[in-house]
Design a protein around this motif. Structure first.
Motif, PDB file in Angstrom:
ATOM      1  N   MET A  97       0.934  -1.116  -0.047  1.00  0.00           N
ATOM      2  CA  MET A  97      -0.053   0.187   0.022  1.00  0.00           C
ATOM      3  C   MET A  97       0.850   1.263  -0.073  1.00  0.00           C
ATOM      4  SD  MET A  97      -2.801   0.971   3.069  1.00  0.00           S
ATOM      5  CE  MET A  97      -3.027   2.718   3.516  1.00  0.00           C
ATOM      6  N   GLU A  98       0.495   2.161  -1.024  1.00  0.00           N
ATOM      7  CA  GLU A  98       1.613   3.283  -1.022  1.00  0.00           C
ATOM      8  C   GLU A  98       0.743   4.414   0.141  1.00  0.00           C
ATOM      9  OE1 GLU A  98       1.071   5.096  -5.042  1.00  0.00           O
ATOM     10  OE2 GLU A  98       0.324   3.202  -5.723  1.00  0.00           O
ATOM     11  N   ASN A  99       1.623   5.365   0.371  1.00  0.00           N
ATOM     12  CA  ASN A  99       1.102   6.421   1.155  1.00  0.00           C
ATOM     13  C   ASN A  99       1.815   7.645   0.770  1.00  0.00           C
ATOM     14  OD1 ASN A  99      -0.400   7.939   3.292  1.00  0.00           O
ATOM     15  ND2 ASN A  99      -0.565   5.553   4.115  1.00  0.00           N
ATOM     16  N   ARG A 100       1.267   8.833   1.116  1.00  0.00           N
ATOM     17  CA  ARG A 100       2.101  10.099   0.610  1.00  0.00           C
ATOM     18  C   ARG A 100       3.236  10.381   1.443  1.00  0.00           C
ATOM     19  NH1 ARG A 100      -0.395  12.936  -3.351  1.00  0.00           N
ATOM     20  NH2 ARG A 100      -2.533  12.344  -3.772  1.00  0.00           N
ATOM     21  N   SER A 101       3.264   9.984   2.525  1.00  0.00           N
ATOM     22  CA  SER A 101       4.187  10.134   3.722  1.00  0.00           C
ATOM     23  C   SER A 101       4.078   9.419   4.807  1.00  0.00           C
ATOM     24  CB  SER A 101       4.371  11.560   4.173  1.00  0.00           C
ATOM     25  OG  SER A 101       3.580  12.183   4.665  1.00  0.00           O
ATOM     26  N   LYS A 102       5.007   9.058   5.343  1.00  0.00           N
ATOM     27  CA  LYS A 102       4.741   7.951   6.523  1.00  0.00           C
ATOM     28  C   LYS A 102       5.582   8.682   7.673  1.00  0.00           C
ATOM     29  CE  LYS A 102       4.243   3.602   6.414  1.00  0.00           C
ATOM     30  NZ  LYS A 102       4.380   2.204   6.400  1.00  0.00           N
ATOM     31  N   GLY A 103       4.966   8.396   9.078  1.00  0.00           N
ATOM     32  CA  GLY A 103       5.399   8.898  10.089  1.00  0.00           C
ATOM     33  C   GLY A 103       4.327   9.228  11.133  1.00  0.00           C
ATOM     34  N   ALA A 117      -4.143  17.687  12.318  1.00  0.00           N
ATOM     35  CA  ALA A 117      -4.989  17.950  10.785  1.00  0.00           C
ATOM     36  C   ALA A 117      -5.327  16.896  10.086  1.00  0.00           C
ATOM     37  CB  ALA A 117      -4.368  19.201   9.894  1.00  0.00           C
ATOM     38  N   TRP A 118      -4.323  16.096   9.835  1.00  0.00           N
ATOM     39  CA  TRP A 118      -4.508  14.712   9.061  1.00  0.00           C
ATOM     40  C   TRP A 118      -5.388  13.718   9.789  1.00  0.00           C
ATOM     41  CZ3 TRP A 118      -4.039   9.470   8.697  1.00  0.00           C
ATOM     42  CH2 TRP A 118      -3.944   8.959   7.433  1.00  0.00           C
ATOM     43  N   VAL A 119      -5.240  13.630  11.322  1.00  0.00           N
ATOM     44  CA  VAL A 119      -6.198  12.774  12.093  1.00  0.00           C
ATOM     45  C   VAL A 119      -7.526  13.274  11.800  1.00  0.00           C
ATOM     46  CG1 VAL A 119      -6.763  11.944  14.151  1.00  0.00           C
ATOM     47  CG2 VAL A 119      -4.305  12.061  13.519  1.00  0.00           C
ATOM     48  N   LEU A 132      -4.462   4.589  11.072  1.00  0.00           N
ATOM     49  CA  LEU A 132      -3.645   5.536  11.670  1.00  0.00           C
ATOM     50  C   LEU A 132      -2.295   4.428  12.006  1.00  0.00           C
ATOM     51  CD1 LEU A 132      -5.688   7.243  14.186  1.00  0.00           C
ATOM     52  CD2 LEU A 132      -4.527   8.328  12.277  1.00  0.00           C
ATOM     53  N   ASN A 133      -2.546   3.372  12.409  1.00  0.00           N
ATOM     54  CA  ASN A 133      -1.364   2.568  12.613  1.00  0.00           C
ATOM     55  C   ASN A 133      -0.500   2.279  11.464  1.00  0.00           C
ATOM     56  OD1 ASN A 133      -2.171   2.159  15.176  1.00  0.00           O
ATOM     57  ND2 ASN A 133      -3.054   0.223  15.104  1.00  0.00           N
ATOM     58  N   TYR A 134      -1.021   2.076  10.453  1.00  0.00           N
ATOM     59  CA  TYR A 134      -0.027   2.069   9.173  1.00  0.00           C
ATOM     60  C   TYR A 134       0.425   3.440   8.929  1.00  0.00           C
ATOM     61  CZ  TYR A 134       1.431   1.220   4.513  1.00  0.00           C
ATOM     62  OH  TYR A 134       2.461   1.356   3.443  1.00  0.00           O
ATOM     63  N   ARG A 135      -0.041   4.389   8.777  1.00  0.00           N
ATOM     64  CA  ARG A 135       0.499   5.767   8.735  1.00  0.00           C
ATOM     65  C   ARG A 135       1.715   5.993   9.450  1.00  0.00           C
ATOM     66  NH1 ARG A 135      -0.136  10.588   5.388  1.00  0.00           N
ATOM     67  NH2 ARG A 135       1.144  12.103   6.596  1.00  0.00           N
TER      68      ARG A 135
END
Length: 648
Positions: free
Chosen positions: A1-7, A12-14, A80-83
Motif C-alpha cells: 500500500m502506497e502512502n504520501r508520507s509515513k510517520g 489536521a491529518w487525523v 492510523l497504525n499504518y500511517r
C-alpha cells in the motif's frame, strides 16, 4: 500500500481522517481493514454486506448502525497504525484472496479467475511501465491525442521509444475536447473512467466534459507529451514501404502545408467516435438556422427562447435534452428508435470533501473503491447478456435474468413519466434490455413528459427551410436543428488512408465497414501498424473503455519488446491466427444480446456483424493480452535506419 508520507500523522491529518471515515463506503473499508490487519474476521459475518440494488455504491453495506460503527472505529485505528509505520499484513493479495475479498465486498460471487485482474490492479502491476532495448533509429508515430493516444505515448516514453504525435485539433483530449454540447459527461464513474496509473481528485462521481478534458490534458502535460505533439496536423495517407520496412506518412499542417515523414511503427489512436454521421435527408442542407452535430457544437450557441428540434435519442441526445429544456421555448424530439435507460442515483452528485481527501491520502481505499466500481459497471451484467435459445419469450428478453431487468426498467420508466403514461408506448423499447448500450437516465423521461416538449416516434424524412417533416407527415417548425445521429463506427479509421503491403488499402481489407483485427490491435498485411481501441474492443455491457485500451497497449508493448529481443524490428500477424481469433469473436457474439433478431444497433454493420464491441469480459481480454505467442507472427530483421528523418 502506497502512502504520501509515513510517520506520526499531524492533528489536521487525523481530523481529516475522522471526518472521512465517518462517511466512507463500508464495503470498501472492510477491504482496507483486512489488507492492513490480515484479520479474516472482516471477511465473515457479522461484517458481511448485503448486495446493492442497481448501480448504487451501497455505502452502508446494508449493515446495522452498530456494526457500521465497529467497522469505522477499526478502520480508523488500522489506517492510523499504518500511517505511523506499522507494516501492512497482506501487502499483495493473490488472485484467490482478491476474488474472495471482492465477493465479500459486493455480496455476490466473483470467480477466482476474475481475481487475477483484481490482484494485479490492487498491486499496481497490471499496466507496467518499464524500459527495454530498442533498435537504433526506431521511431513511432501516434495518430490522435485523445485517451488512447495519450496512454500509448506514456508507455512508449517509458520504454525508451522515440515517437511523435499528430493531432488534428488544437489540444489533447479527443472526445472530451470535441464534445462540448450541453450536458456532455461520462456514463461511467470517473474514479473508474481514468487510467489505472493516474488517478485524480474528481469533484463529482460522474464528471462532466470540462473536468474530463482537464484530466486528460493534465495527464498528457504531466508526462511532457506536448514536446512530442504537433497540433492542428492531420494525417492524409500512410503507406508501407516494403523495401525500407517503414511507414511513409503524409500529413497536412495548420497552414495546409503537406509534409512526408518516415516511421518504424504507426499507432492509430483516432478512436471509435471520431467521424460524425449525418444521414442523407432531403433538404437538410437548406435548413434555415443553425444545424449542429453534438461533436461539432459551436462556441456560444444561444438556445434561449428558441424552437429546437433534435434528431436521435442515443447517449448524446439523452444528455442534451434535459440540459437545454429549461432555456428553449419549444422542443421537438425525432426519436425513431427507443432506448433503455437505468436509474442514475449519482447524477451530478459531488464527491464530499472528506471522501476526496480519503481517496487521495489512502491509496488502498481508492484502489478497492475502484475495484468495486469495476465489477459493478464493467462485468457484473455480462453473464445475463448470453442468449438462452430455449427462453419462451425471446421478443421481450433473452433469458430469465434479462426479463427481470426488463420488468425493473419498465417500472422505473412508468414512475418517471408520472401522469404522462400516454407516452409509454413511444419510449418503451420493443427489444430486450442491453440490446443497445444501456444508458443512464439523467432526467430524459421526465423531460419528454413536459408540456413544451413533443416526442415524435418517427424518423425525420424531409427538411424545408424551417419546417421539419416526419415520416408520418407530422410537421414541426424549428429555429435550431441538432443532429444527434452518432458516428461512423463501422467505418473505422476512415479519416485517413492506410495502404499496407502489396499496395493493399485497409479499407479494402475491411471491405469498408467490416473491420477486424487480431486482439483488436493488428491486421495481416500491415506490419508494425496497431489499432488502439480497434475492432471489437468497445464496450456494450458497460464500464470503462480505458481498461481494454490499457490491456491492448500492454500487449503491443510486450510484442515489440519480444520482437526486438529476437533481433527483429518489424512484426506482422499471420492470417491464420487472425482468422481464428475473429471466428471466436463472431461465435461469441452469436450468443449475445447484440445479435438478437429484430433489432438494429450501431455496434453492427449493415450485414449484421458486430464490429465495434468485444464479446469478452474485461478479465478475459486482460488474460488474452498478458503473454505473446510468436508463432502468431512473422518477424522481419532490423534494417539500418536510413530514411527516418522528416522530409518535405
Amino acid at each position: 500500500m502506497e502512502n504520501r508520507s509515513k510517520g506520526k500523522p499531524t492533528s489536521a491529518w487525523v481530523q481529516n481522517l475522522d471526518e472521512a471515515v465517518e462517511i466512507a463506503n463500508i464495503p470498501t473499508l472492510l477491504m482496507v481493514l483486512h489488507q492492513i490487519t490480515g484479520d479474516s474476521c472482516w471477511l465473515q459475518a457479522p461484517y458481511a454486506p448485503r448486495r446493492a440494488r442497481g448501480l448504487d455504491d451501497n455505502d452502508t453495506g446494508g449493515l446495522s448502525e452498530d456494526i457500521q460503527r465497529e467497522i469505522r472505529v477499526a478502520a480508523r485505528k488500522a489506517i492510523l497504525n499504518y500511517r505511523s509505520g506499522e507494516a501492512i499484513a497482506v501487502a499483495a493479495p493473490d488472485a484467490e484472496l482478491s476474488a474472495r475479498m471482492l465477493s465479500h465486498s459486493m455480496a455476490e460471487e466473483v470467480t477466482p479467475a476474475y481475481g487475477e485482474i483484481v490482484s494485479q490492479e490492487v498491486g499496481g502491476t497490471s499496466f507496467l511501465q518499464a524500459p527495454f532495448d530498442v533498435p537504433a533509429g526506431f521511431r513511432a508515430l501516434i495518430v490522435g491525442a485523445g485517451m488512447s493516444g495519450i496512454c500509448m505515448a506514456i508507455r512508449l516514453k517509458a520504454a525508451g521509444i522515440d515517437f511523435d504525435i499528430v493531432e488534428k485539433e488544437t489540444d489533447f483530449g479527443g472526445t472530451w475536447r470535441e464534445n462540448r454540447y450541453p450536458g456532455a459527461g461520462v456514463d461511467t464513474p470517473n474514479h473508474l473512467y481514468s487510467y489505472s496509473f493516474a488517478q485524480y481528485d474528481w469533484s463529482h462521481y460522474f464528471a462532466l466534459q470540462g473536468e474530463l478534458w482537464d484530466y486528460f490534458r493534465k495527464v498528457a502535460n504531466d508526462n511532457g507529451l506536448a514536446l512530442h505533439t504537433e497540433f492542428g496536423t492531420k494525417v492524409d495517407t500512410a503507406r508501407y514501404d516494403e523495401d525500407a520496412n517503414e511507414w511513409v506518412v503524409t500529413t497536412v499542417g495548420p497552414k495546409g502545408t503537406a509534409q512526408t515523414r518516415r516511421y518504424s511503427a504507426l499507432f492509430s489512436a483516432v478512436g471509435l467516435l471520431s467521424v460524425p454521421m449525418v444521414p442523407d435527408i432531403p433538404g437538410l442542407s437548406s435548413f434555415a438556422g443553425p444545424l449542429v452535430h453534438p461533436a461539432e457544437w459551436p462556441e456560444g450557441l444561444d438556445l434561449s427562447g428558441k424552437r429546437v428540434a433534435i434528431v436521435g435519442n442515443g447517449a448524446s441526445a439523452m444528455q442534451i435534452v434535459p440540459a437545454i429544456a429549461d432555456s428553449v421555448s419549444q422542443m421537438a424530439i425525432f426519436a425513431r428508435s427507443k432506448q433503455w435507460a437505468a436509474p442514475f442515483p449519482q447524477f451530478r452528485k459531488p464527491v464530499p470533501a472528506p471522501i476526496r481527501w480519503l481517496l487521495q491520502e489512502v491509496p488502498l481505499y481508492q484502489k478497492w473503491y475502484r475495484q468495486r466500481l469495476a465489477w459493478t459497471f464493467n462485468d457484473r451484467v455480462h453473464a445475463s447478456l448470453q442468449i438462452d435459445h430455449d427462453y419462451p419469450e425471446p421478443a421481450r428478453a433473452i433469458n430469465a435474468t434479462n426479463d427481470r431487468h426488463r420488468t425493473a426498467f419498465v417500472d422505473y420508466v412508468k414512475d418517471e413519466l408520472g401522469d404522462r403514461q400516454d407516452l409509454l408506448e413511444k419510449v418503451l423499447p420493443d427489444y430486450p434490455p442491453f440490446g443497445k448500450r444501456m444508458l443512464l437516465d439523467n432526467g430524459w423521461f421526465r423531460t419528454v413528459a413536459r408540456d413544451h416538449v413533443t416526442l415524435i416516434d418517427q424518423h425525420l424524412k424531409e427538411v424545408r427551410d424551417n419546417t421539419l417533416i416526419a415520416s408520418d407527415g407530422t410537421t414541426q417548425e424549428a429555429d435550431v436543428l441538432i443532429m444527434a445521429t452518432g458516428f461512423k463506427v463501422a467505418q473505422m479509421i476512415s479519416s485517413y488512408e492506410v495502404i499496407g503491403r502489396d499496395g493493399k488499402r485497409l479499407r479494402d481489407e475491411w471491405d469498408d465497414d467490416n473491420a477486424r483485427a487480431f486482439l483488436g490491435s493488428t491486421v495481416p498485411g500491415f506490419p508494425n501498424f496497431f489499432t488502439l481501441l480497434g475492432p471489437n474492443t468497445g464496450l456494450g455491457h458497460g464500464g470503462s473503455v480505458i481498461t481494454p485500451v490499457e490491456s491492448q497497449i500492454h500487449y503491443i508493448m510486450k510484442l515489440l519488446e519480444t520482437t526486438f529481443a529476437q533481433g527483429a524490428g518489424t512484426v506482422e500477424v499471420r492470417r491464420e491466427p487472425f482468422e481464428a481469433y475473429n471466428t471466436r469473436v463472431d461465435e461469441a457474439h452469436g450468443n449475445m444480446v447484440w445479435t438478437h433478431k429484430g433489432m438494429d444497433n450501431w455496434y453492427r454493420n449493415p450485414r449484421g456483424r458486430v464490429v465495434a464491441l468485444t464479446p469478452w469480459r474485461h478479465d478475459d481480454f486482460w488474460r488474452m493480452t498478458r503473454d505473446i505467442d510468436l508463432t502468431d507472427y512473422t518477424l522481419t530483421p532490423t534494417r539500418p535506419a536510413s530514411k527516418r528523418e522528416k522530409t518535405d
